[in-house]
Motif scaffolding. Structure first.
Motif, PDB file in Angstrom:
ATOM      1  N   ASN A  34       0.841  -1.209   0.000  1.00  0.00           N
ATOM      2  CA  ASN A  34       0.000   0.000   0.000  1.00  0.00           C
ATOM      3  C   ASN A  34       0.875   1.257   0.000  1.00  0.00           C
ATOM      4  O   ASN A  34       0.569   2.232  -0.682  1.00  0.00           O
ATOM      5  CB  ASN A  34      -0.932  -0.003   1.212  1.00  0.00           C
ATOM      6  CG  ASN A  34      -2.154  -0.872   0.984  1.00  0.00           C
ATOM      7  OD1 ASN A  34      -3.006  -0.538   0.187  1.00  0.00           O
ATOM      8  ND2 ASN A  34      -2.205  -2.011   1.662  1.00  0.00           N
ATOM      9  N   HIS A  67      -8.552  -0.800   5.329  1.00  0.00           N
ATOM     10  CA  HIS A  67      -8.907  -2.097   5.925  1.00  0.00           C
ATOM     11  C   HIS A  67      -9.428  -3.001   4.806  1.00  0.00           C
ATOM     12  O   HIS A  67     -10.213  -2.531   3.960  1.00  0.00           O
ATOM     13  CB  HIS A  67      -9.965  -1.910   7.019  1.00  0.00           C
ATOM     14  CG  HIS A  67     -10.355  -3.186   7.683  1.00  0.00           C
ATOM     15  ND1 HIS A  67      -9.581  -3.792   8.649  1.00  0.00           N
ATOM     16  CD2 HIS A  67     -11.418  -4.006   7.480  1.00  0.00           C
ATOM     17  CE1 HIS A  67     -10.168  -4.921   9.031  1.00  0.00           C
ATOM     18  NE2 HIS A  67     -11.275  -5.076   8.342  1.00  0.00           N
ATOM     19  N   PRO A  68      -9.042  -4.274   4.801  1.00  0.00           N
ATOM     20  CA  PRO A  68      -9.400  -5.157   3.692  1.00  0.00           C
ATOM     21  C   PRO A  68     -10.789  -5.796   3.778  1.00  0.00           C
ATOM     22  O   PRO A  68     -10.951  -6.991   3.511  1.00  0.00           O
ATOM     23  CB  PRO A  68      -8.301  -6.223   3.734  1.00  0.00           C
ATOM     24  CG  PRO A  68      -7.939  -6.321   5.168  1.00  0.00           C
ATOM     25  CD  PRO A  68      -8.102  -4.922   5.734  1.00  0.00           C
ATOM     26  N   SER A  69     -11.811  -5.008   4.148  1.00  0.00           N
ATOM     27  CA  SER A  69     -13.195  -5.486   4.057  1.00  0.00           C
ATOM     28  C   SER A  69     -14.097  -4.277   3.899  1.00  0.00           C
ATOM     29  O   SER A  69     -13.634  -3.142   3.980  1.00  0.00           O
ATOM     30  CB  SER A  69     -13.603  -6.243   5.337  1.00  0.00           C
ATOM     31  OG  SER A  69     -13.832  -5.306   6.389  1.00  0.00           O
ATOM     32  N   TYR A 100      -7.738  -8.772  11.317  1.00  0.00           N
ATOM     33  CA  TYR A 100      -6.857  -8.135  10.328  1.00  0.00           C
ATOM     34  C   TYR A 100      -6.155  -9.218   9.511  1.00  0.00           C
ATOM     35  O   TYR A 100      -6.249 -10.402   9.841  1.00  0.00           O
ATOM     36  CB  TYR A 100      -5.826  -7.236  11.027  1.00  0.00           C
ATOM     37  CG  TYR A 100      -4.994  -7.955  12.053  1.00  0.00           C
ATOM     38  CD1 TYR A 100      -5.364  -7.962  13.402  1.00  0.00           C
ATOM     39  CD2 TYR A 100      -3.848  -8.668  11.689  1.00  0.00           C
ATOM     40  CE1 TYR A 100      -4.618  -8.647  14.351  1.00  0.00           C
ATOM     41  CE2 TYR A 100      -3.099  -9.354  12.634  1.00  0.00           C
ATOM     42  CZ  TYR A 100      -3.491  -9.337  13.962  1.00  0.00           C
ATOM     43  OH  TYR A 100      -2.754 -10.018  14.907  1.00  0.00           O
ATOM     44  N   HIS A 143     -10.422 -12.276   5.579  1.00  0.00           N
ATOM     45  CA  HIS A 143     -10.920 -12.999   4.394  1.00  0.00           C
ATOM     46  C   HIS A 143     -11.447 -14.378   4.767  1.00  0.00           C
ATOM     47  O   HIS A 143     -12.419 -14.867   4.172  1.00  0.00           O
ATOM     48  CB  HIS A 143      -9.806 -13.047   3.346  1.00  0.00           C
ATOM     49  CG  HIS A 143      -9.208 -11.721   3.066  1.00  0.00           C
ATOM     50  ND1 HIS A 143      -9.888 -10.712   2.418  1.00  0.00           N
ATOM     51  CD2 HIS A 143      -8.011 -11.183   3.431  1.00  0.00           C
ATOM     52  CE1 HIS A 143      -9.119  -9.638   2.364  1.00  0.00           C
ATOM     53  NE2 HIS A 143      -7.989  -9.886   2.972  1.00  0.00           N
ATOM     54  N   ALA A 155     -12.604  -3.308   0.038  1.00  0.00           N
ATOM     55  CA  ALA A 155     -11.683  -2.556   0.898  1.00  0.00           C
ATOM     56  C   ALA A 155     -12.321  -1.235   1.302  1.00  0.00           C
ATOM     57  O   ALA A 155     -13.197  -0.708   0.599  1.00  0.00           O
ATOM     58  CB  ALA A 155     -10.376  -2.295   0.154  1.00  0.00           C
ATOM     59  N   GLN A 173      -7.903 -12.353  -0.683  1.00  0.00           N
ATOM     60  CA  GLN A 173      -6.955 -11.338  -0.172  1.00  0.00           C
ATOM     61  C   GLN A 173      -6.275 -10.616  -1.329  1.00  0.00           C
ATOM     62  O   GLN A 173      -6.125  -9.392  -1.314  1.00  0.00           O
ATOM     63  CB  GLN A 173      -5.890 -12.001   0.717  1.00  0.00           C
ATOM     64  CG  GLN A 173      -4.883 -10.996   1.302  1.00  0.00           C
ATOM     65  CD  GLN A 173      -3.932 -11.647   2.285  1.00  0.00           C
ATOM     66  OE1 GLN A 173      -3.328 -12.667   1.980  1.00  0.00           O
ATOM     67  NE2 GLN A 173      -3.814 -11.073   3.468  1.00  0.00           N
ATOM     68  N   VAL A 188      -8.706  -8.219  -3.018  1.00  0.00           N
ATOM     69  CA  VAL A 188      -8.972  -7.036  -2.188  1.00  0.00           C
ATOM     70  C   VAL A 188      -7.744  -6.130  -2.155  1.00  0.00           C
ATOM     71  O   VAL A 188      -7.865  -4.897  -2.243  1.00  0.00           O
ATOM     72  CB  VAL A 188      -9.387  -7.454  -0.765  1.00  0.00           C
ATOM     73  CG1 VAL A 188      -9.456  -6.243   0.163  1.00  0.00           C
ATOM     74  CG2 VAL A 188     -10.734  -8.172  -0.800  1.00  0.00           C
ATOM     75  N   LEU A 189      -6.565  -6.722  -2.102  1.00  0.00           N
ATOM     76  CA  LEU A 189      -5.339  -5.918  -2.064  1.00  0.00           C
ATOM     77  C   LEU A 189      -5.269  -5.015  -3.310  1.00  0.00           C
ATOM     78  O   LEU A 189      -4.861  -3.858  -3.225  1.00  0.00           O
ATOM     79  CB  LEU A 189      -4.115  -6.837  -1.994  1.00  0.00           C
ATOM     80  CG  LEU A 189      -2.815  -6.257  -1.440  1.00  0.00           C
ATOM     81  CD1 LEU A 189      -3.010  -5.569  -0.100  1.00  0.00           C
ATOM     82  CD2 LEU A 189      -1.763  -7.350  -1.310  1.00  0.00           C
ATOM     83  N   GLU A 207      -7.409  -2.109  -2.698  1.00  0.00           N
ATOM     84  CA  GLU A 207      -6.758  -1.239  -1.700  1.00  0.00           C
ATOM     85  C   GLU A 207      -5.776  -0.309  -2.402  1.00  0.00           C
ATOM     86  O   GLU A 207      -5.696   0.887  -2.106  1.00  0.00           O
ATOM     87  CB  GLU A 207      -5.978  -2.070  -0.680  1.00  0.00           C
ATOM     88  CG  GLU A 207      -6.807  -2.838   0.318  1.00  0.00           C
ATOM     89  CD  GLU A 207      -5.929  -3.667   1.222  1.00  0.00           C
ATOM     90  OE1 GLU A 207      -5.007  -3.114   1.839  1.00  0.00           O
ATOM     91  OE2 GLU A 207      -6.175  -4.877   1.310  1.00  0.00           O
TER      92      GLU A 207
END
Ligand code: GRF
Length: 197
Positions: free
Chosen positions: A13, A102-104, A115, A120, A133, A164, A167-168, A171
């Motif tokens: 990130n 945050h990944p959700s 976390y 996930h 995200a 994951q 989602v990354l 992000e």
């Protein structure tokens, strides 16, 4: 705007901020990590950005972080894969000037102890059809501050690792986008509501 990025891990990130915001919409003036091995410190060094490791176990950790933010005249703090709790004093001093990714899709799958991959695992376990995200301002709670941006991904036959990765990717889109809007002065916060011009 002068930005400080706090990292604890790989720093992907941080890298998206270096690539999309640094020296265009804002300046990343400082990177701090509580983990000596955080690859985020290497990414900062490669980009010529001042990077500081402070042991998360150091009793003066919180004060050293605050002193560094002061000394570097930081306007915006970004938590990017940062796994320490922000002290209340810092939340107050930097009200609506600390962003976290945050990944959700908050308020799902977040809060204490939720976390990394666990986020996930819980989403897959629940059987959601979309996840995603969230970028939010940090307040006194954990993952409870005003939502700045969200972006969703489909969940279809995914396992926690594949989710994951999906989602990354989002992000890496919404964190730089949110920081850019902040630097442009386009973000207004009214209570819990965040408006982007
Ligand atoms: C990732 O799980 C991300 O979802 C969360 O922190 C973890 C590491 O991110 N925000 P990074 O690669 O260190 O930025």
């Amino acid at each position: 705007k002068r930005i400080a990025v706090l990292v604890s891990g790989g720093g992907s990130n941080l890298q998206s901020l270096i690539d999309k915001v640094h020296n265009t919409y804002g300046e990343i003036a400082l990177v701090i990590s509580n983990k000596k091995s955080a690859f985020g410190l290497v990414r900062a060094q490669k980009a010529g950005i001042e990077s500081v490791y402070i042991s998360g176990k150091d009793p003066d950790y919180d004060k050293m972080v605050m002193d560094l933010l002061e000394a570097k005249s930081i306007d915006l703090v970004v938590l990017a894969g940062y796994l320490k709790i922000v002290p209340q004093e810092m939340v107050k001093k930097f009200r609506n000037r600390i962003m976290n990714v945050h990944p959700s899709l908050i308020p799902s799958f977040c809060g204490d102890g939720c976390y990394g991959l666990k986020v996930h695992e819980k989403a897959i376990e629940y059987g959601v059809k979309v996840s995603g995200a969230t970028v939010h301002f940090v307040d006194e709670g954990t993952d409870t501050g005003p939502v700045v941006m969200q972006k969703c991904v489909s969940v279809d036959g995914d396992d926690p690792k594949s989710l994951q990765m999906k989602v990354l990717e989002v992000e890496h889109e919404i964190l730089p986008a949110a920081v850019k809007e902040y630097c442009l002065g386009n973000i207004r916060v009214e209570g819990r509501k965040v408006r982007i011009k």
